[in-house]
Design an enzyme around this catalytic site. Structure first.
Site, mmCIF file in Angstrom:
data_model
loop_
_atom_site.group_PDB
_atom_site.id
_atom_site.type_symbol
_atom_site.label_atom_id
_atom_site.label_comp_id
_atom_site.label_asym_id
_atom_site.label_seq_id
_atom_site.Cartn_x
_atom_site.Cartn_y
_atom_site.Cartn_z
ATOM 1 N N ASP A 106 50.740 12.237 6.381
ATOM 2 C CA ASP A 106 52.347 12.270 6.560
ATOM 3 C C ASP A 106 52.598 10.864 7.032
ATOM 4 O O ASP A 106 51.799 10.209 7.856
ATOM 5 C CB ASP A 106 52.636 13.203 7.447
ATOM 6 C CG ASP A 106 54.206 13.326 7.618
ATOM 7 O OD1 ASP A 106 54.985 13.054 6.801
ATOM 8 O OD2 ASP A 106 54.837 13.707 8.728
ATOM 9 N N CYS B 66 68.401 13.162 8.263
ATOM 10 C CA CYS B 66 67.038 12.474 8.092
ATOM 11 C C CYS B 66 66.540 12.761 9.665
ATOM 12 O O CYS B 66 67.036 13.478 10.397
ATOM 13 C CB CYS B 66 67.218 10.860 8.428
ATOM 14 S SG CYS B 66 68.130 10.163 9.754
#
Length: 1939
Positions: A654, A59
């Site tokens: 985003d 991640c």
């Protein structure tokens, strides 16, 4: 790429010439041991780049963990981790770190890393930038662009008309940049290379000493031999060498060294002295057009006067009409001679431009100008020659047409280039960030600093080591190799908080070093620097054309040929129509024939057409738009991006790093047991500090907030640490077992989880947060919630975008749960989660297919495909280089609200572009037909060619002005982020600090044992070091010390002990009581004053009141200052007195020792509620007076700030009737608001008057000459009363009685009190004109044969011009008091108020209005914020910038117990301060009051104006009546010929006009404003220079000063002992020597000991508070010295007698040095180590920097200098000799100083006294001018007339010089004011009329009167350009620090 850090924050270093203090620091001898000498020698070569494959990342948190770990290594420049491709790219310096270390670091974090090979491809395309001179319109730029595009190898060429530059993308393998330059030269323009685009730098050097070609050739050969030199170009004529070189290999200092060594020292090389760049060329172009315009005016004005003005003056007309040859007159010949230079010399540029344009088959604006002016000129030549050869040819020439055309076009060009320069201000501001000089260090082989020198920053080379002192700009990109500091990078990154820098950290050139000394190694210089790259990026953005620009390019190709065709067709049509009688002969003016009329129409068409306006419509708007964007933190990459952004209706966001912060933070903490939060986090952080996991780092970062007093806190030791992968950590801290982790870890450890914890975990997971549990000794203690929080204002940004009709969508690679949670919180409906990078791009394309114009906002590598696919890509500035490269717009400050700014700015810019096109096309479409004469048949209106040319010039200028208007009010402004810091609980506040209440105390002590000023300084320092001391003053003469202190911190006993510890005896005499002030000073704002007569009337009325001791009324500030006895009368009586004489009075301050606040109360108002509110407020302790205004819902409260405050009032009001009322501070300002209201009032009145006056003017003076309109206005309604008369009467009446009402009111008030002001003159003059006109109209209506002319235009135009003058005057007056406005602006608007509980812990914080701060409030001051109130620090430490108050450039360290001043700027730490002085009692308020009093005080010379003003208006009224009577009687008695009277008037009307003109031209205002405006500006300028001058009296006396008496200690000298010399007698390192000496002396309180310790600190300057070795067996020998044992060595430090007593031999060298020090009035100190004399120190009170030079300059100014001191004769004579003073008086008591001053005054000298101590006060008062050093005592400052705020001795020169210049300006003002009236009144009375026929119409006289006052104010405003004397600027200023 450093460009991502761009921000255009303006950095303004206030400086006051070269004399302003600049921080100086000694060399730091050695680099840290961590860098060996070998490493230092080998730190060369370029940066290295390594690419690693990193496996195991899952991640963005993993990627962040790797990035942080790598960046923590020394020598890392940049690290970027891509979690999608499992790669990490690292830029690093091999001398600090290598690839293996980086790889190991990544693996230490818990991931696998492998080094990958990377190949770099060579650039195949270069970008060349060229400046092009000579382009005038879009046609030119299109021609050049086309020529460049056709060259083989050119891929893309853009030419911008607005910047006059070309950007060419070309293949260097196919062609060279020289071919590009040649191609441009071939098209007829001048081409100058800016840069080639090659990877090399360029510099130009000037070489002196070269006399032959061989010498130059020898230099060239030597330079060519240097490695890295690419190209050399030599210009022998200019002695200039241009070099291109590789910055990695060599640099400019090498070139200079080679050149200077080539000729055995004969040659001298330096950087070529030219501006270079766009700015210098623009300045040169501006200069050229300005000179050309001035020269053209010299010839054109006489041509205009002879052809259009003198022909109407009988005497002059006769002379000009005198025939020379046949019909050729003197006037024609004169015009021919004068217009020829304008046509062919000054106008030569238009011929050259036409030739170049036509040569390449194009036609530009120069062609139109050349054709038009040639037609007019050569026809005029033909006309003159024909007149010379004919006896009956009546010629009419058009020489004025050609000359005026060229003049107007040159004026337009000048204004156009001036405006063009404004459009590129953004780049200029960026380039100004780079410092001019740098301090270059030279190191030896061991890394020691052996030399430092100041060098031009352009001479910095790669790998140079540069020293950056506090306050200086970083001279180059590089990395830190020594030292630590905080660097302000806001101008690059937009981050307001300074960034900590230490060894290995990178720095950016142009940023500002705050508080520590740094040594940096330069890595990127010249064109490689981040600043240069940013400049190039902005230049490219301004170069890029918007698609809409193509429209103008297409039109420009056909515009000029079409205009020429239209012009010829117009001439031909009118000529043929005239020849064949197609129009009546009456259409042709009497002075022309049909050919000439047709020619004028043709020329007008040719010169009115403007292709430039079309060409400039888009690029100027784009340039300004991108510049404004950059200043707002939004980098827009050119016109294409702007055009696309304004259409955006859908934005894809985003998530991570865009909507959210992008890193985990602790957002909530829940404790399940009773435990102090600080202790809890102390234990948790001790465990987590050993983990590299991102969540662990978040926990540690949050824990630091409880230790904010430490920069790098050290946590308790954690033993038995264990990391359990995927679960958490555990360890033992302070014998307690700590477990931190997730739920499964806690259960695995068999620890019960209570229900509360379970519920919180569920709640945390519902918010998409991570829950962490903490167990201590097997029991669950707390739960932490961690998340990636939203960015500030994210929700508001989405909401605003919706209101702008922009749809928002979120696309993220994160899971659906987190995505939905974030989207819901931020207000986004459409979400796409778990999306790959290509999915983001696909989503963008889908939206585009649906018809949306899509913008994408992102920050990561994975956003790049979507950024490219979107119509507009917006990259977050803190994101990756790839994202920034892919984007069209970069949000440089990473603020989400800049998305709104970008869209709003682009919309406003394109609205401006459309407006520009509408104007440019509309102008041509409307102007050309009018110029062609389409209105002439119906209205007889035609446009003369010279007016057409002026219109053409104005057209381009208006387009530029429209484009250059900065877009204001972008909606994002309201959301601008304000730095927020979490609360920092304090657990260590003492009981005394919790109870800091009550007033300050004052104590007086008797101090015995003091012998000199050094003793007094020692006592003062010892006392001031105690916490809670506000002020301490020690008088060595009376042996007393007065101390102001806060009893909650310190008491009298502690102070007494501190004095005794310093070595003196002290006894408390008494605690003094403050006597109540018997005199108060009231300030009143007086509205309605117009002249000195008004102010004198008000002043006299106030002076007559019993109880008023002194009253001053200032016309310039419109304020009164009244000194009155409050026991006899109240301030209300003063206000009433002012109102009684007809003026409005508004109370500013009462002068009582209390504060006042006005509150606005919203709610239900009734009589009962009003009474109850008043009673409730009056019941509060400390409330003195309450006044309620029910109409405005305003409550005014006066109160004692020591007892209560405004928040108490608000709380009480809002508590009344259960919250029915809401109270806020009443929205009104002080003087500024009154001034703004006045300006706005006059502006509106003037505009309304114009609405009526312009039609009146047109109907009476313009339309009467247009046949068609004249007929309409002459239509009779009743008898001889015409339609025009009625219309003028109707229109002028509102102007006379409604708009002009203020003059009637002013006249009535003045006359009622037996005085007459300017309003009386205006009212009389306009009434005479108006009522006579009414009489004329009424008589015309009653009589069938009465014909007369009305003067309605006179009365209305008079009032309009006077209102315009009033508006300009009030506007200019506002400028004179800017200094006070700037001071008042220092106070911040809001403050953070914190609440502390009984344990000293902080329980809450809130933002409040600064005006609501009360005494004893605790205020939090974050880094970058202004200090909200005077107070003292109770927690935290920081550096505070006090330069705006004290003038001291270096930030001052502040820690607990130190005092701070409101309005100063906190630099880098968080402070908690306790407010001690608020409102009107603050230091800032006192300074403002002092300046206001200074500006109020009248100079004696003002009395002249006051005396004149009493008689001025009555005399003018008498003169006016006499003028009317004389002319009327002379006319009646035929005293002058009837030809003097025009056909439209009679003798009465002529006499009336003369009388009115006399009345309205007289101007008493100019006299009244001559002195006060100059004094106001002078005091303001003085304050900005650090010289506070207390009013006009001080100014007038100072300008006469011819003798100055200087005190010595603290005035000529520094006032404190300093080590000035050190001599070692044994081989010993100086640093080690002082280490031992300081260890012994640090235990002594003697002033000499303190001087030695301070000097020793310079060898330990890397440490803020160095700790010296322990000294044992310390003994102080009074009067001799000290001795101690340090590191087992016996140290003895003292005088000669101490050494004798210790039986230590003194060598001959030491005795010699002691003798020398005594001769120099210094103190010699010997140092013995282990029984041997090791060194000798010389300690002295050194002269202030430049003291000698100051005395020398005073001599040159014919000012004698004398020194008077209480010191002994030996020291006095030594100092006087050193400084250059011949007359000395020593051992003088304070009374002796004053006596000496009086003696010199008796001898005829005008005396000034300069001093700083209490003992100087009598002399300061006795002198004509007292000057007090700002760092001196309060008593001295109070006694002085002038305060030198910065304590700089050279400000004495500034004070005298400024006073002289101010009084020169006052004399000039009086000369103008008196001269104007003495000259203007006779001319208005008609003295010139009999001889010249010249008279002054009343409306012009009124305009002249208005201009007179404005000119006097503007004359005073010129003082703002004051520059200090040249010889003063040549001094090099060193820093002065007074402690």
């Amino acid at each position: 790429m450093a460009a991502k850090f761009l921000s255009l924050a303006c950095i303004r270093g206030e400086s006051f010439g070269d004399l302003s203090p600049r921080p100086r620091y000694p060399s730091m001898p050695k680099y840290p041991k961590g860098v060996s000498s070998d490493e230092e020698k080998n730190m060369e070569g370029s940066e290295a780049r390594a690419l690693f494959s990193v496996t195991g990342m899952t991640c963005s948190a993993c990627a962040g963990s790797v990035e942080k770990a790598v960046k923590r290594l020394p020598g890392i420049r940049e690290a970027v981790v891509d979690v999608l491709n499992n790669r990490a790219q690292v830029m690093f310096y091999p001398s600090f770190v290598n690839e293996e270390t980086i790889r190991e670091t990544i693996e230490d974090v818990g991931f696998q890393a492998t080094l990958m090979k990377e190949e770099a491809s060579e650039k195949s395309t270069q970008v060349c930038r060229i400046r092009i001179k000579g382009m005038t319109c879009t046609s030119c730029s299109t021609t050049v662009e086309s020529a460049l595009q056709v060259i083989p190898g050119v891929q893309k060429a853009q030419v911008a008309l607005a910047t006059e530059e070309a950007e060419v993308h070309y293949d260097p393998k196919t062609m060279s940049y020289n071919q590009l330059l040649q191609a441009i030269e071939d098209t007829g323009f001048v081409a100058i290379l800016i840069n080639t685009g090659e990877d090399m730098s360029k510099i130009q050097l000037k070489i002196d000493g070269v006399r032959t070609y061989n010498s130059m050739r020898m230099i060239e050969t030597s330079l060519e031999a240097l490695p890295g030199v690419q190209d050399i170009d030599i210009d022998p004529e200019l002695k200039k060498i241009s070099l291109s070189y590789k910055a990695d290999v060599t640099g400019p200092r090498n070139f200079i060294q080679v050149i200077e060594s080539t000729g055995s020292g004969r040659f001298k090389a330096m950087i070529f002295p030219e501006g270079g760049g766009r700015g210098s060329y623009r300045e040169e172009e501006i200069r050229q057009y300005y000179k050309s315009f001035l020269w053209s005016l010299i010839f054109t004005v006489p041509v205009f006067l002879t052809s259009m003005v003198f022909m109407y003056i009988p005497g002059l007309k006769h002379g000009l009409d005198t025939k020379v040859v046949n019909m050729m007159s003197i006037g024609e010949l004169l015009r021919w001679v004068l217009s020829t230079p304008v046509q062919f010399i000054i106008g030569r540029r238009f011929y050259i431009g036409s030739y170049k344009s036509l040569k390449h088959g194009a036609a530009n604006m120069d062609v139109l100008i050349a054709l038009g002016t040639n037609a007019a000129y050569f026809y005029s030549v033909y006309s003159v020659l024909r007149a010379a050869t004919s006896q009956d040819f009546q010629s009419t020439d058009f020489f004025e047409t050609s000359a005026m055309l060229i003049s107007f076009i040159l004026l337009g060009k000048y204004l156009e280039v001036l405006a063009k320069g404004k459009t590129s201000e953004a780049i200029a501001k960026l380039m100004d960030l780079a410092p001019e000089t740098a301090t270059l260090l030279t190191l030896d082989s061991e890394g020691n600093v052996i030399n430092e020198e100041e060098t031009d920053s352009r001479l910095i080379q790669r790998n140079d080591v540069i020293k950056i002192v506090p306050g200086a700009k970083v001279a180059s990109d590089g990395f830190v190799v020594w030292g630590q500091s905080h660097v302000n990078e806001s101008m690059i990154t937009g981050e307001s908080r300074p960034v900590a820098k230490r060894k290995g950290d990178t720095v950016i050139g142009g940023t500002v070093n705050e508080n520590g000394v740094l040594h940096i190694k330069a890595t990127r210089v010249g064109s490689e620097s981040a600043l240069s790259q940013i400049v190039r990026l902005v230049e490219s953005a301004q170069m890029a054309k918007a698609p809409v620009q193509k429209f103008a390019d297409r039109i420009s190709k056909y515009f000029v040929p079409l205009v020429i065709l239209l012009s010829f067709s117009t001439w031909l049509a009118w000529f043929l129509a005239g020849k064949f009688g197609a129009y009546p002969v009456s259409w042709i003016p009497s002075s022309m024939d049909s050919f000439q009329l047709a020619l004028q129409f043709g020329i007008s068409v040719m010169v009115i057409a403007c292709p430039c306006a079309l060409g400039l419509a888009t690029p100027t708007a784009v340039m300004v738009g991108t510049g404004v964007g950059a200043s707002q933190g939004v980098l827009i990459k050119g016109g294409q991006a702007l055009e696309s952004a304004h259409k955006v209706n859908c934005i894809v966001f985003d998530k991570t790093g865009t909507l959210t912060i992008g890193k985990p933070l602790v957002v909530n903490t829940k404790l399940l047991k009773n435990m102090v939060l600080r202790d809890f986090y102390e234990l948790v952080a001790a465990v987590e500090a050993n983990s590299e996991h991102p969540l662990a780092k978040a926990v540690v970062e949050y824990a630091k907030k409880f230790r904010d007093d430490e920069e790098s806190p050290v946590w308790p030791e954690a033993r038995d640490f264990e990391s359990i992968t995927g679960h958490g950590v555990k360890a033992t801290v302070r014998n307690k077992e700590i477990i931190v982790g997730n739920k499964s870890l806690i259960l695995d450890q068999n620890i019960d989880i209570p229900l509360d914890a379970e519920e919180m975990l569920a709640e945390v997971e519902g918010f998409a947060q991570t829950g962490i549990l903490v167990a201590i000794d097997g029991e669950l203690i707390g739960v932490l919630a961690i998340s990636d929080p939203l960015k500030p204002s994210a929700r508001e940004v989405i909401s605003i975008l919706k209101s702008m009709k922009v749809k928002s969508i979120m696309v993220t690679g994160d899971n659906w749960g987190t995505a939905n949670s974030i989207a819901k919180e931020v207000g986004i409906d459409d979400v796409i989660a778990e999306a790959e990078p290509e999915h983001k791009a696909e989503k963008v394309k889908e939206l585009q297919a649906l018809g949306y114009t899509v913008a994408m906002v992102g920050d990561g590598i994975n956003d790049s495909p979507a950024l490219v696919a979107a119509d507009v890509g917006m990259a977050i500035g803190a994101g990756t280089d790839i994202a920034i490269e892919a984007a069209d717009i970069v949000l440089m400050k990473s603020n989400l609200e800049d998305v709104i700014t970008a869209i709003d700015l682009s919309r406003k810019t394109f609205t401006r572009i459309r407006l520009n096109y509408i104007w440019a096309l509309g102008y041509n479409l409307l102007g050309i037909p009018i110029a062609a004469g389409v209105l002439f048949p119906s209205t007889k209106f035609r446009l003369p060619p010279w007016i057409a040319g002026a219109a053409m010039a104005a057209s381009s200028l208006l387009t530029l002005a429209s484009g250059a208007r900065k877009n204001r009010g972008c909606c994002a402004g309201l959301l601008w982020p304000k730095p927020r810091y979490p609360s920092m609980p304090e657990g260590d506040l003492s009981e005394g600090e919790k109870k800091m209440e009550g007033p300050e105390a004052k104590a007086l002590f008797s101090v015995t044992g003091m012998t000199c000023s050094a003793c007094a300084g020692a006592v003062e320092k010892a006392v001031k070091r105690l916490p809670g001391i506000k002020e301490a003053a020690v008088d060595v003469l009376s042996n007393r010390a007065q101390v102001m202190f806060y009893p909650s911190f310190v008491n009298e006993e502690t102070i007494c002990e501190a004095i005794e510890d310093a070595g003196f005896e002290a006894a408390l005499i008494a605690t003094e009581e403050m006597n109540e002030k018997s005199i108060q000073v009231c300030r009143i704002h007086v509205k309605g004053m117009t002249s000195t007569s008004c102010s004198s009337t008000v002043e006299s009325a106030l002076q007559a009141i019993h109880g008023v001791q002194k009253a001053q009324v200032a016309l310039a500030t419109e304020e009164g200052e009244i000194h009155y006895d409050p026991k006899i009368l109240s301030y209300n009586q003063l206000l009433e007195a002012v109102k009684d004489i007809g003026f409005q009075a508004v109370l500013v301050s009462k002068g009582e020792n209390r504060c006042k606040i006005q509150l606005k109360v919203d709610g239900i108002w009734t009589d009962d509620s009003i009474e109850m509110l008043k009673e409730s407020l009056q019941a509060l302790p400390g409330v003195e007076d309450v006044h309620i205004d029910p109409e405005l819902k305003k409550i005014s409260t006066s109160y004692e700030s020591d007892v209560t405050g405004p928040r108490n009032f608000i709380k009480m009001i809002e508590a009344y009737k259960s919250g029915h009322f809401k109270a806020t501070i009443f929205p009104q300002g002080g003087r500024g608001s009154h001034r703004r209201q006045e300006i706005e009032h006059y502006y509106k009145s003037f505009l309304w008057s114009l609405v009526f006056t312009v039609p009146v003017f047109l109907t009476s003076m313009v339309f009467m000459y247009i046949p068609g309109l004249k007929r309409g206005f002459d239509i009779k309604i009743v008898n001889m009363m015409s339609f025009g008369m009625i219309l003028r009467w109707v229109l002028s009446t509102p102007v006379q009685f409604i708009i002009g009402r203020i003059f009637y009111v002013g006249s009535y008030k003045a006359l009622r009190h037996g005085s007459a002001n300017m309003d009386v003159l205006i009212a009389l003059g306009t009434n005479a004109a108006y009522f006579f006109s009414v009489y004329v109209v009424l008589r015309s209506a009653a009589s069938p044969d009465y014909e007369a002319m009305d003067f309605f235009e006179t009365s209305s135009m008079l009032i309009s011009f006077i209102l315009l003058g009033k508006y300009l005057e009030s506007f200019a007056k506002g400028k004179t008091s800017e200094a006070i406005a700037k001071l008042m602006d220092l106070t911040p608007e809001t403050a953070t108020l914190i609440t502390i509980d009984e344990k000293g812990d902080m329980t809450s914080e809130e933002d409040i209005d600064c005006r609501l701060i009360q005494k004893n409030d605790v205020i939090k001051i974050i880094p970058g914020a202004k200090v909200a109130s005077d107070g003292l620090v109770i927690a935290g430490q920081s550096y505070v910038n006090e330069s705006m108050i004290t003038g001291e450039a270096q930030p001052v360290a502040k820690s607990k117990g130190d005092t701070v001043i409101g309005g100063t700027l906190n630099e880098n730490g968080v402070l908690h301060i306790k407010a001690t002085r608020v409102g009107s009692k603050s230091a800032l308020s006192q300074i403002v009051r002092l300046m206001e009093s200074a500006q109020m005080a009248k100079a004696p010379v003002q009395k002249l104006a006051d005396r004149v003003s009493k008689f001025f208006v009555p005399v003018v009224v008498v003169l006016s009546f006499s003028t009317w009577l004389a002319w009327f009687l002379t006319g009646k008695l035929k005293g002058y010929p009837s030809s003097w009277i025009s056909s439209s008037t009679d003798s009465f009307e002529l006499a009336l006009q003369f009388g009115i003109s006399v009345m309205v031209i007289a101007c008493p205002c100019a006299l009244g404003l001559a002195t006060p405006t100059a004094v106001m500006v002078g005091t303001g300028v003085g304050a900005s220079q650090g010289v506070l001058i207390k009013g006009g009296q001080a100014f007038e006396n100072t300008q006469k000063v011819n003798c100055i008496v200087f005190d010595k200690t603290g005035t000529l000298t520094m006032g404190k002992p300093v080590v000035v010399n050190t001599k070692l007698f044994t081989k010993m390192v100086l640093r080690e020597f002082y280490e031992l000496v300081a260890a012994a002396e640090v235990n002594s309180e003697h002033p000499l000991a303190k001087a030695i310790v301070k000097y020793a600190k310079k060898f330990r300057e890397a440490e803020e508070s160095p700790v010296w070795p322990e000294a044992i067996d310390f003994e102080s020998v009074p009067g001799h010295g000290v001795k101690a044992t340090v590191r087992n060595r016996k140290i003895v430090v003292g005088n000669k007698s101490l050494m004798f007593h210790q039986h230590i031999d003194i060598p001959a060298d030491a005795k010699k040095i002691l003798a020398e020090t005594e001769r120099s009035a210094q103190t010699g100190i010997l140092v013995s180590i282990d029984g041997e004399i090791t060194g000798a120190l010389a300690v002295a009170d050194p002269l202030k920097p430049n003291a000698r030079e100051v005395i020398s300059i005073l001599k040159s100014m014919k000012v004698e200098s004398i020194m008077v001191t209480g010191d002994n004769w030996g020291t006095a004579n030594s100092v006087a000799k050193e400084v250059g003073i011949t007359t000395v008086i020593a051992e003088a008591k304070p009374v002796d100083k004053a006596e000496k001053v009086k003696e010199l005054q008796a001898a005829g000298y005008i005396m000034a006294m300069v001093g700083d101590g209490i003992n100087d006060s009598p002399a300061l008062v006795a002198a004509d001018v007292g000057m007090a050093i700002g760092a001196g005592t309060d008593i001295a400052i109070e006694a002085a007339d002038i305060v030198l705020l910065k304590s700089n001795l050279e400000d004495v020169i500034t004070a005298i010089d400024l006073s002289r210049k101010t009084f020169s300006r006052i004399r000039l003002n009086y000369f103008w004011a008196l001269g104007y009236n003495l000259l203007g009144i006779p001319i208005a009375a008609g003295v010139l009329f009999p001889s010249t026929g010249f008279r002054l119409p009343p409306w012009i006289a009124g305009a002249a009167m208005a201009a007179s006052s404005v000119s006097v104010v503007c004359s005073s405003l010129l003082l703002k350009n004051y520059r200090r004397p040249e010889n003063q600027n040549n001094l090099e200023m060193k820093e002065i620090q007074v402690e």
